[in-house]
Write a protein that holds these residues in place. Structure first.
Motif, PDB file in Angstrom:
ATOM      1  N   HIS A  64       0.829  -1.216   0.000  1.00 37.25           N
ATOM      2  CA  HIS A  64       0.000   0.000   0.000  1.00 37.25           C
ATOM      3  C   HIS A  64       0.861   1.261   0.000  1.00 37.25           C
ATOM      4  CE1 HIS A  64      -3.956  -1.709   0.213  1.00 37.25           C
ATOM      5  NE2 HIS A  64      -3.738  -2.348   1.345  1.00 37.25           N
ATOM      6  N   LEU A  65       1.982   1.201   0.685  1.00 40.96           N
ATOM      7  CA  LEU A  65       2.870   2.375   0.777  1.00 40.96           C
ATOM      8  C   LEU A  65       3.700   2.574  -0.485  1.00 40.96           C
ATOM      9  CD1 LEU A  65       4.218   2.022   4.440  1.00 40.96           C
ATOM     10  CD2 LEU A  65       2.355   3.484   3.621  1.00 40.96           C
ATOM     11  N   GLY A  66       3.682   1.584  -1.388  1.00 41.47           N
ATOM     12  CA  GLY A  66       4.475   1.682  -2.615  1.00 41.47           C
ATOM     13  C   GLY A  66       5.922   1.295  -2.429  1.00 41.47           C
ATOM     14  N   ALA A  67       6.251   0.687  -1.276  1.00 44.69           N
ATOM     15  CA  ALA A  67       7.651   0.324  -0.986  1.00 44.69           C
ATOM     16  C   ALA A  67       7.984  -1.097  -1.430  1.00 44.69           C
ATOM     17  CB  ALA A  67       7.935   0.478   0.510  1.00 44.69           C
ATOM     18  N   TRP A  68       6.992  -1.966  -1.451  1.00 48.47           N
ATOM     19  CA  TRP A  68       7.282  -3.370  -1.801  1.00 48.47           C
ATOM     20  C   TRP A  68       7.890  -3.474  -3.198  1.00 48.47           C
ATOM     21  CZ3 TRP A  68       7.523  -7.512   1.243  1.00 48.47           C
ATOM     22  CH2 TRP A  68       7.674  -8.757   0.630  1.00 48.47           C
ATOM     23  N   ALA A  69       7.512  -2.572  -4.084  1.00 47.29           N
ATOM     24  CA  ALA A  69       8.033  -2.594  -5.454  1.00 47.29           C
ATOM     25  C   ALA A  69       9.547  -2.412  -5.492  1.00 47.29           C
ATOM     26  CB  ALA A  69       7.356  -1.497  -6.290  1.00 47.29           C
TER      27      ALA A  69
END
Length: 402
Positions: A64-69
């Motif tokens: 959700h935070l866009g960090a996993w990418a």
């Protein structure tokens, strides 16, 4: 105060919990400054010693935070199975993600990999000011704002300060927040281990008479991270031994389940202590992650509890902002404090219960734990409940973790 930069939130500590909190708040248009005593780097080469068992709830937060990418997927060790047993008894239990239609139960990831992904994502957000290699020199709290002075003399102010600066929190100490704590009487040896046999994406934990020994599957088929809990004198003796002796002792302790064990790099040990801050919130102040609580690494849940803190803080502050309420007013933070304290106490109690059940070789205790493990292993509803807990699926989850 001259030349004072003003923010909505000042986060002290740029580790995993601090950065996750900063990103979530910045995505909702809050102005955030992160003050970090260190710096983050990309991960390469040999496996790092510090790893975390990231459950599904934490993975959903990072997504959700866009960090996993930005996680380096080549260095992620997903595990589909878990095996737990009593070395000196007959009790055992196994979990398989496929039995509940999941691809995995979680992933073993180096902390530096997660931190770098979060730092990369944070750099994309213009309303995050990230100050690395900076420490706080002074902190003061007023009725409407908090004032902070950095070690280089710069001055900042914020409506709310979040202390996410680790187990030995400077913020917690400066604010004289008392702690409840006890020493577990154990040291945890951590090391990267090359195993003769592949781990087959299975997290394994054996309960030995001296303490638990976990082999956590890393990003290569024959590479594991170990966490070995031992009395301090035994831990120190093992670390002082030559590597070959350490490897033999480790292989024997694990009954050769993965064949011969070889050290990759150095092993290290650190003392295990439970810490629990008496207050998670005060006027214009919140504590999060290890600054608020540290637990036994028995089930690798420490960082997941910290990520729940981050998600709950984000959710609460966004709601307060939407209602036009003061995000630093203690009266507005009390419900959040109760929520986070309850979750932390639940986890501390569970870890302490497990530790006490499995320590020692009392024959009655051994019989009880063997019976309990085998009953759970053979009773699907309870086993499914345990797996849901491992996945991080709780009754009350912050929206970002759902």
């Amino acid at each position: 105060m001259f030349n004072t930069q003003t923010y909505d939130v000042a986060i002290i500590g740029g580790g995993m919990v601090g950065l996750a909190t900063a990103i979530g708040l910045a995505m909702e248009e809050l102005r955030v400054v992160v003050i970090d005593a260190g710096e983050t780097h990309a991960v390469s080469g040999a496996a790092r010693l510090r790893v975390s068992a990231i459950n599904k709830a934490s993975q959903r937060l990072l997504t959700h935070l866009g960090a996993w990418a930005y996680i380096d997927e080549t260095r992620v060790g997903p595990y589909q199975k878990m095996a737990v047993w009593d070395k000196d008894g007959l009790g055992k239990i196994g979990f398989d993600a496929h039995s509940i239609s999941e691809q995995s139960l979680g992933s073993i990831i180096e902390n530096d990999n997660i931190s770098y992904a979060l730092a990369t994502r944070a750099a994309e957000l213009s309303n995050i000011t990230y100050l690395e290699n900076r420490r706080l020199d002074k902190i003061a709290f007023g009725e409407r704002e908090a004032w902070l002075t950095l070690d280089n003399g710069d001055n900042l102010s914020a409506a709310l300060v979040i202390g996410a600066d680790g187990a030995n929190s400077w913020v917690r100490e400066q604010c004289k927040i008392p702690m409840t704590f006890w020493d577990y009487g154990h040291h945890a040896i951590v090391a990267a281990i090359r195993t003769e046999l592949p781990h087959n994406h299975t997290a394994r934990q054996a309960f030995l008479s001296d303490g638990p020994l976990a082999f956590l599957p890393l990003f290569e088929d024959n590479l594991c991270s170990i966490v070995w809990s031992l009395p301090p004198e035994k831990a120190n003796s093992l670390l002082a031994a030559d590597p070959v002796q350490f490897e033999r002792s480790l292989t024997a302790a694990f009954d050769g389940k993965l064949g011969l064990c070889k050290l990759e790099g150095q092993a290290q040990a650190f003392p295990l202590r439970m810490r629990y801050a008496r207050h998670f919130a005060r006027h214009r102040l919140l504590l999060a992650g290890d600054a608020a609580h540290t637990i036994h690494p028995l089930a690798g849940q420490g960082v997941n509890l910290g990520f729940l803190d981050a998600a709950a803080i984000i959710e609460t502050l966004i709601e307060l902002k939407a209602k036009g309420k003061d995000i630093g007013e203690y009266a507005n933070l009390r419900a959040l404090e109760r929520w986070r304290k309850a979750d932390a106490l639940e986890m501390i109690a569970a870890m302490e219960g497990f530790k006490r059940l499995f320590e020692g070789s009392n024959p009655i205790k051994k019989a009880v734990r063997d019976l309990g493990l085998n009953l759970v292993d053979n009773f699907s509803p309870v086993k499914t409940l345990f797996m849901q807990q491992a996945l991080g699926n709780k009754k009350r989850l912050p929206s970002l973790c759902q």
